[in-house]
Design an enzyme around this catalytic site. Structure first.
Site, PDB file in Angstrom:
ATOM      1  N   ASP A 169       0.814  -1.214   0.000  1.00 18.86           N
ATOM      2  CA  ASP A 169       0.000   0.000   0.000  1.00 18.86           C
ATOM      3  C   ASP A 169       0.849   1.266   0.000  1.00 18.86           C
ATOM      4  O   ASP A 169       1.886   1.351   0.636  1.00 18.86           O
ATOM      5  CB  ASP A 169      -0.906  -0.014   1.244  1.00 18.86           C
ATOM      6  N   GLU A 278      -3.421  -0.520  -8.351  1.00 21.15           N
ATOM      7  CA  GLU A 278      -4.240   0.621  -7.914  1.00 21.15           C
ATOM      8  C   GLU A 278      -3.431   1.903  -8.034  1.00 21.15           C
ATOM      9  O   GLU A 278      -2.245   1.943  -7.670  1.00 21.15           O
ATOM     10  CB  GLU A 278      -4.724   0.448  -6.474  1.00 21.15           C
TER      11      GLU A 278
HETATM   12  O1  LIG Z   1      -1.812   4.315   7.627  1.00 24.11           O
HETATM   13  C1  LIG Z   1      -1.463   4.056   6.468  1.00 24.11           C
HETATM   14  O2  LIG Z   1      -0.376   4.374   5.948  1.00 24.11           O
HETATM   15  C2  LIG Z   1      -2.435   3.286   5.573  1.00 24.11           C
HETATM   16  O3  LIG Z   1      -3.344   2.541   6.397  1.00 24.11           O
HETATM   17  C3  LIG Z   1      -3.247   4.244   4.684  1.00 24.11           C
HETATM   18  O4  LIG Z   1      -3.865   5.193   5.495  1.00 24.11           O
HETATM   19  C4  LIG Z   1      -4.257   3.432   3.900  1.00 24.11           C
HETATM   20  O5  LIG Z   1      -4.000   3.621   2.511  1.00 24.11           O
HETATM   21  C5  LIG Z   1      -5.660   3.842   4.170  1.00 24.11           C
HETATM   22  O6  LIG Z   1      -6.192   4.724   3.539  1.00 24.11           O
HETATM   23  C6  LIG Z   1      -6.346   3.119   5.261  1.00 24.11           C
HETATM   24  O7  LIG Z   1      -7.598   3.659   5.508  1.00 24.11           O
END
Ligand SMILES: O=C(O)[C@@H](O)[C@H](O)[C@H](O)C(=O)CO
Length: 498
Positions: A169, A278
């Site tokens: 992510d 994504e």
């Molecule tokens: O905290 C983070 O870096 C991730 O969880 C990020 O916020 C994530 O992409 C998200 O939007 C979770 O709600």
């Protein structure tokens, strides 16, 4: 090894697990698996969770563990997880493509996935259980190996065969992308925020024209020939791209589009759908206008870049761990256009910081026609904090106070508008009422963004201040945590129409 362990192995060998009981061994019956000459079962002993195994052959011999009277108890190591992946297909992550809703269930602790699986099982949505950003790994001190191990073992523990994903992510760097892909992550969220120019909004018209004149002529010509004063019908919406809008969007997004294409060509194009790609342009100061979303999407299409989902920066505020902040009517108008654009180009709209956005979930389910990607993480950590507040007042009070003392430091990592003055003073709240802090926005954000500081806090002797006590409590209270996730994430699903 205890006689209880020997009895466990005996019960597993003779298919009598249903009648097995022991005071210091918990069995997870949904995990029971038989194949390739092995019977396998997830259990919890005083030393922690273990794979109980009996049998023979390559699968059995590959599992590393302590021998117990004709079987063995195997720790949940990375190596044992890789063996599990080789022989038990549903314990490996997968990609899902664009036709089914998916939910990112970021688990910063490695403990939430069983409760997440119990929540989504039977619903028309698939969980991305192993979702963490590099930011989260840095703040928790975990690795992507840890994240994937936890998710895979949870799928085995719950006997979950519907499939789950693994999302690297908010990745920005080549080495992080290569790290996640090397480990077998099945979703890649490319964070383009460093290639988005947020200064445009503060420039005068003359400064904007000057900056635009500096864009290479062939680039300007390409964008102008495709979009200048064009009206495009997308779903039931018509978007008209004025020169001002086009100039603005080229200056803001052109570099990020080039970045998206370069990463796709280098890492994704040849994978034939094995990884969901994504695009994240949400963590930026500039809200994504529907026209800008269309330009980005069409540029990707023209360049042959296929994506799984796009996360625009919506109007209003999607802050961590609390409901939507902004004009819901304006949000609905733009959401309808964003959803139509995503549908037009054949990918899913992705909603970041999706935790607790209850007031807009019905709109999201409606306008995406139930095909979306919703990303959560902080709310799953906060449900663990709620367990602490419910079951260990002393630990909660010490964590809460530490969070107050270190809040400013944490604001470097996350954008929040928390008002600490609105948080009830600890000494005014009874032990019984401590869980109520998790229902108040400012306290939620206080505990949300300080998760890394709390989990990594060490005293003058280098000992963890909270982590050991915290994880021991969560292990003891695993059913309370799972129930909290079923309730809270279940509320997310219900309002999303899932
Ligand atoms: O905290 C983070 O870096 C991730 O969880 C990020 O916020 C994530 O992409 C998200 O939007 C979770 O709600």
């Amino acid at each position: 090894m205890t006689t209880a362990a020997a009895s466990l192995i005996q019960a597993l060998s003779t298919n009598n697990i249903d009648s097995f009981t022991a005071p210091d061994i918990r069995v997870y019956p949904a995990s029971l698996y038989e194949g390739d000459g092995v019977k396998l079962l997830m259990v919890r002993t005083a030393e922690g969770r273990r794979l109980a195994a009996v049998g023979s052959g390559e699968f059995y011999d590959s599992l590393q563990g302590d021998n117990v009277d004709g079987g063995k108890l195997c720790p949940l190591t990375h190596e044992n997880r890789l063996v599990l992946n080789r022989f038990v297909p549903y314990t490996k992550p997968q990609a899902f493509g664009t036709q089914i809703a998916t939910m990112g269930l970021g688990d910063r602790l490695g403990l939430a996935s069983p409760g997440h699986i119990q929540t989504v099982r039977g619903h028309n949505i698939r969980p991305i259980l192993a979702q963490q950003s590099i930011r989260e790994l840095n703040l928790t001190g975990r690795t992507y190996e840890d994240v994937l191990d936890a998710a895979c073992f949870a799928a085995f523990q719950e006997g979950y065969k519907d499939g789950f994903g693994a999302d690297g992510d908010h990745l920005k760097k080549h080495e992080d992308i290569e790290y996640a892909l090397r480990l077998g992550f099945t979703m890649l969220t490319l964070d383009c925020s460093e290639y988005i120019d947020n200064t445009i909004g503060g420039l005068s018209a003359a400064e904007i024209e000057q900056k635009y004149a500096e864009v290479p002529a062939d680039v300007r010509s390409r964008y102008e020939s495709r979009y200048l004063e064009k009206s495009v019908a997308v779903g039931g919406t018509t978007l008209t791209i004025s020169r001002d809008e086009l100039v603005r969007d080229v200056l803001i997004y052109a570099s990020s589009i080039d970045f998206m294409e370069s990463i796709y060509r280098k890492y994704i194009a040849e994978l034939n759908g094995a990884v969901d790609f994504e695009i994240s342009i949400d963590e930026t100061a500039t809200p994504t206008s529907p026209e800008a979303h269309y330009i980005v999407a069409n540029e990707l299409k023209e360049r042959g870049v296929t994506i799984f989902s796009m996360a625009p920066r919506f109007c209003g505020e999607f802050q961590k761990g609390i409901d939507y902040i902004g004009d819901i009517a304006q949000f609905e108008k733009e959401l309808a256009e964003h959803a139509a654009i995503a549908d037009h180009f054949g990918y899913k709209l992705s909603i970041h910081s999706g935790s607790d956005k209850f007031s807009v979930f019905p709109l999201i389910g409606k306008y995406t026609q139930g095909r979306f990607h919703l990303k959560t993480a902080g709310t799953n950590w906060l449900e663990a904090v709620r367990v602490v507040a419910k079951t260990n007042a002393s630990l909660y009070r010490r964590m809460h106070q530490y969070a107050l003392d270190h809040f400013e430091e944490a604001t470097a990592y996350y954008h929040v508008t928390t008002d600490l003055s609105k948080i009830a003073p600890l000494d005014s709240v009874s032990d019984a009422d401590l869980p109520n802090y998790m229902n108040e926005d400012n306290a939620r954000q206080l505990l949300h963004i300080t998760y890394g500081l709390l989990l990594q806090a060490k005293d003058e002797n280098g000992n963890k201040v909270f982590a050991d006590e915290f994880f021991s409590l969560l292990a003891e209270q695993e059913d309370v945590y799972a129930e909290g996730l079923r309730r809270h994430i279940g509320k997310h699903l219900e309002l999303l129409g899932k």
